[in-house]
Design a protein around this motif. Structure first.
Motif, PDB file in Angstrom:
ATOM      1  N   TYR A 118       0.852  -1.194   0.000  1.00 46.19           N
ATOM      2  CA  TYR A 118       0.000   0.000   0.000  1.00 46.19           C
ATOM      3  C   TYR A 118       0.889   1.246   0.000  1.00 46.19           C
ATOM      4  O   TYR A 118       1.851   1.330   0.767  1.00 46.19           O
ATOM      5  N   ASP A 119       0.547   2.206  -0.844  1.00 48.33           N
ATOM      6  CA  ASP A 119       1.216   3.498  -0.762  1.00 48.33           C
ATOM      7  C   ASP A 119       0.731   4.250   0.481  1.00 48.33           C
ATOM      8  O   ASP A 119       1.531   4.793   1.229  1.00 48.33           O
ATOM      9  N   SER A 120      -0.586   4.284   0.688  1.00 45.40           N
ATOM     10  CA  SER A 120      -1.163   4.980   1.838  1.00 45.40           C
ATOM     11  C   SER A 120      -2.322   4.163   2.394  1.00 45.40           C
ATOM     12  O   SER A 120      -3.107   3.589   1.639  1.00 45.40           O
ATOM     13  N   VAL A 121      -2.421   4.124   3.729  1.00 46.19           N
ATOM     14  CA  VAL A 121      -3.540   3.481   4.410  1.00 46.19           C
ATOM     15  C   VAL A 121      -4.115   4.468   5.412  1.00 46.19           C
ATOM     16  O   VAL A 121      -3.378   5.066   6.205  1.00 46.19           O
ATOM     17  N   VAL A 135       3.338  -1.253   4.191  1.00 44.30           N
ATOM     18  CA  VAL A 135       2.687   0.049   4.033  1.00 44.30           C
ATOM     19  C   VAL A 135       3.748   1.142   3.984  1.00 44.30           C
ATOM     20  O   VAL A 135       4.622   1.207   4.854  1.00 44.30           O
ATOM     21  N   SER A 136       3.665   2.000   2.981  1.00 41.33           N
ATOM     22  CA  SER A 136       4.597   3.133   2.910  1.00 41.33           C
ATOM     23  C   SER A 136       4.233   4.216   3.920  1.00 41.33           C
ATOM     24  O   SER A 136       5.102   4.747   4.607  1.00 41.33           O
ATOM     25  N   HIS A 137       2.948   4.557   4.011  1.00 41.91           N
ATOM     26  CA  HIS A 137       2.523   5.625   4.926  1.00 41.91           C
ATOM     27  C   HIS A 137       1.136   5.286   5.461  1.00 41.91           C
ATOM     28  O   HIS A 137       0.193   5.143   4.698  1.00 41.91           O
ATOM     29  N   ALA A 138       1.049   5.158   6.778  1.00 43.28           N
ATOM     30  CA  ALA A 138      -0.226   4.826   7.413  1.00 43.28           C
ATOM     31  C   ALA A 138      -0.679   5.986   8.291  1.00 43.28           C
ATOM     32  O   ALA A 138       0.134   6.654   8.933  1.00 43.28           O
ATOM     33  N   TYR A 139      -2.005   6.199   8.326  1.00 50.38           N
ATOM     34  CA  TYR A 139      -2.618   7.239   9.154  1.00 50.38           C
ATOM     35  C   TYR A 139      -3.713   6.578   9.989  1.00 50.38           C
ATOM     36  O   TYR A 139      -4.623   5.959   9.443  1.00 50.38           O
ATOM     37  N   VAL A 140      -3.624   6.721  11.299  1.00 48.68           N
ATOM     38  CA  VAL A 140      -4.617   6.137  12.206  1.00 48.68           C
ATOM     39  C   VAL A 140      -5.246   7.278  13.000  1.00 48.68           C
ATOM     40  O   VAL A 140      -4.561   7.998  13.727  1.00 48.68           O
ATOM     41  N   VAL A 152       5.870  -1.084   8.287  1.00 46.35           N
ATOM     42  CA  VAL A 152       5.334   0.251   8.004  1.00 46.35           C
ATOM     43  C   VAL A 152       6.503   1.230   7.971  1.00 46.35           C
ATOM     44  O   VAL A 152       7.307   1.270   8.910  1.00 46.35           O
ATOM     45  N   ASP A 153       6.596   2.004   6.902  1.00 48.56           N
ATOM     46  CA  ASP A 153       7.678   2.983   6.810  1.00 48.56           C
ATOM     47  C   ASP A 153       7.387   4.176   7.725  1.00 48.56           C
ATOM     48  O   ASP A 153       8.145   4.475   8.639  1.00 48.56           O
ATOM     49  N   THR A 154       6.275   4.870   7.470  1.00 49.40           N
ATOM     50  CA  THR A 154       5.882   6.005   8.311  1.00 49.40           C
ATOM     51  C   THR A 154       4.471   5.783   8.830  1.00 49.40           C
ATOM     52  O   THR A 154       3.559   5.478   8.057  1.00 49.40           O
ATOM     53  N   LEU A 155       4.287   5.951  10.138  1.00 51.68           N
ATOM     54  CA  LEU A 155       2.989   5.764  10.781  1.00 51.68           C
ATOM     55  C   LEU A 155       2.623   7.041  11.528  1.00 51.68           C
ATOM     56  O   LEU A 155       3.363   7.494  12.394  1.00 51.68           O
ATOM     57  N   GLU A 156       1.492   7.623  11.156  1.00 49.22           N
ATOM     58  CA  GLU A 156       1.006   8.816  11.843  1.00 49.22           C
ATOM     59  C   GLU A 156      -0.219   8.470  12.679  1.00 49.22           C
ATOM     60  O   GLU A 156      -1.188   7.910  12.170  1.00 49.22           O
ATOM     61  N   VAL A 177       8.610  -0.545  12.260  1.00 50.74           N
ATOM     62  CA  VAL A 177       8.104   0.797  11.974  1.00 50.74           C
ATOM     63  C   VAL A 177       9.292   1.743  11.976  1.00 50.74           C
ATOM     64  O   VAL A 177       9.977   1.902  12.993  1.00 50.74           O
ATOM     65  N   ASN A 178       9.554   2.386  10.848  1.00 46.11           N
ATOM     66  CA  ASN A 178      10.711   3.276  10.753  1.00 46.11           C
ATOM     67  C   ASN A 178      10.489   4.629  11.413  1.00 46.11           C
ATOM     68  O   ASN A 178      11.421   5.207  11.967  1.00 46.11           O
ATOM     69  N   HIS A 179       9.259   5.130  11.361  1.00 40.87           N
ATOM     70  CA  HIS A 179       9.009   6.488  11.845  1.00 40.87           C
ATOM     71  C   HIS A 179       7.587   6.580  12.376  1.00 40.87           C
ATOM     72  O   HIS A 179       6.634   6.332  11.649  1.00 40.87           O
ATOM     73  N   LEU A 180       7.453   6.925  13.641  1.00 43.57           N
ATOM     74  CA  LEU A 180       6.141   7.137  14.261  1.00 43.57           C
ATOM     75  C   LEU A 180       5.980   8.622  14.559  1.00 43.57           C
ATOM     76  O   LEU A 180       6.841   9.233  15.191  1.00 43.57           O
ATOM     77  N   ILE A 181       4.861   9.188  14.115  1.00 44.04           N
ATOM     78  CA  ILE A 181       4.556  10.599  14.354  1.00 44.04           C
ATOM     79  C   ILE A 181       3.207  10.675  15.060  1.00 44.04           C
ATOM     80  O   ILE A 181       2.232  10.086  14.597  1.00 44.04           O
TER      81      ILE A 181
END
Length: 288
Positions: A118-121, A135-140, A152-156, A177-181
């Motif tokens: 997935y590019d974005s979730v 997942v390249s970029h996830a938003y929860v 997951v590369d980036t998780l927001e 997870v490489n990056h959590l924001i």
């Protein structure tokens, strides 16, 4: 002789036209992503129980819909999928045979999709999902419950509502997870950023990180620290808790050739010159 002159003239004209700017170039454009919305429907006079889809970003009861079997035949890499249903639906556990550009989960039912990636979730407030595939970029958002089975590369994690701390999501990841924001979805204020979570160690409970500190870093890697912060994207479906429409990742079609140059004008020009020289030689010979 007249016939030869006519051939030379036509070939010369074709060479000049095809040598003009823009002529002889073939432009190939990557196909635009298609957005599918999926919902579970109970049996009626027109259809049986099952998952159905429409080509749209939000479900319309009056629009044409078909079984998801047909969607799977047409779906391609980079397409968008919105899962929009209610708690009465059974678990959504379909497998997509492609890499999705955008997956949006907006349902109180349990969602367990699988894809090649997935590019974005986007997992919206109140939704529950277990995502299979990198997942390249996830938003929860808000109080959503999310499990990521792979990396997951980036998780927001985005807080909803007001207050000093509006983070209430429940998130786990069985991969890395490489990056959590963590940020406020209203004013985009960043609460914290953490990095390099070890495999199967990310554990967020009610918005709080419960992972032991030995399994992640609070210091950004050099490349990440120098990067420009990325603006939060928006999910594919319009909701009351998130912006309306998103775009696919910019690299989705990097390998698709955009423009090709044709060598045909050079060949025609050479042929034209050859005919002119041959015609001149033949005419000179006839005059002797």
């Amino acid at each position: 002789m007249k016939k030869l002159k006519k051939i030379v003239t036509l070939l010369t004209l074709a060479a000049v036209c095809l040598s003009a700017p823009g002529f002889g170039k073939l432009t190939v454009k990557a196909a635009e992503p298609t957005t599918y919305v999926v919902r579970y429907l109970t049996s009626t006079n027109t259809h049986s129980d099952g998952w159905y889809f429409e080509v749209a970003s939000a479900w319309d009861d009056n629009a044409f819909h078909r079984e998801t079997y047909y969607m799977m035949q047409d779906i391609k890499d980079g397409d968008y999928v919105v899962i929009e249903t209610d708690a009465s639906s059974p678990t959504f556990d379909l497998s997509f045979p492609v890499r999705l550009g955008n997956l949006t989960v907006n349902t109180t039912a349990t969602v367990v999709p699988t894809a090649k990636g997935y590019d974005s979730v986007y997992i919206l407030d109140g939704s529950t999902a277990s995502i299979n595939g990198d997942v390249s970029h996830a938003y929860v958002y808000g109080s959503a419950h999310a499990t990521f089975v792979n990396n997951v590369d980036t998780l927001e994690m985005l807080g909803m509502g007001t207050g000093l701390n509006n983070l209430h999501a429940y998130i786990g990841c069985q991969g890395t997870v490489n990056h959590l924001i963590a940020k406020d979805n209203v004013d985009q204020r960043t609460y914290f950023e953490y990095y390099n979570f070890a495999k199967n160690k990310l554990d967020i409970y009610d918005g709080s990180v419960k992972t032991e500190e030995q399994y992640y870093s609070k210091t950004a890697p050099a490349a990440t620290a120098a990067a420009t912060p990325e603006a939060t994207a928006a999910p594919a479906a319009t909701t009351a808790t998130a912006p309306a429409q998103s775009a696919t990742a910019s690299g989705a079609y990097d390998n698709v050739p955009k423009t090709g140059e044709s060598a045909l004008p050079l060949y025609l020009a050479g042929a034209a010159v050859l005919f002119v020289v041959s015609g001149y030689a033949l005419r000179k010979k006839n005059l002797q």
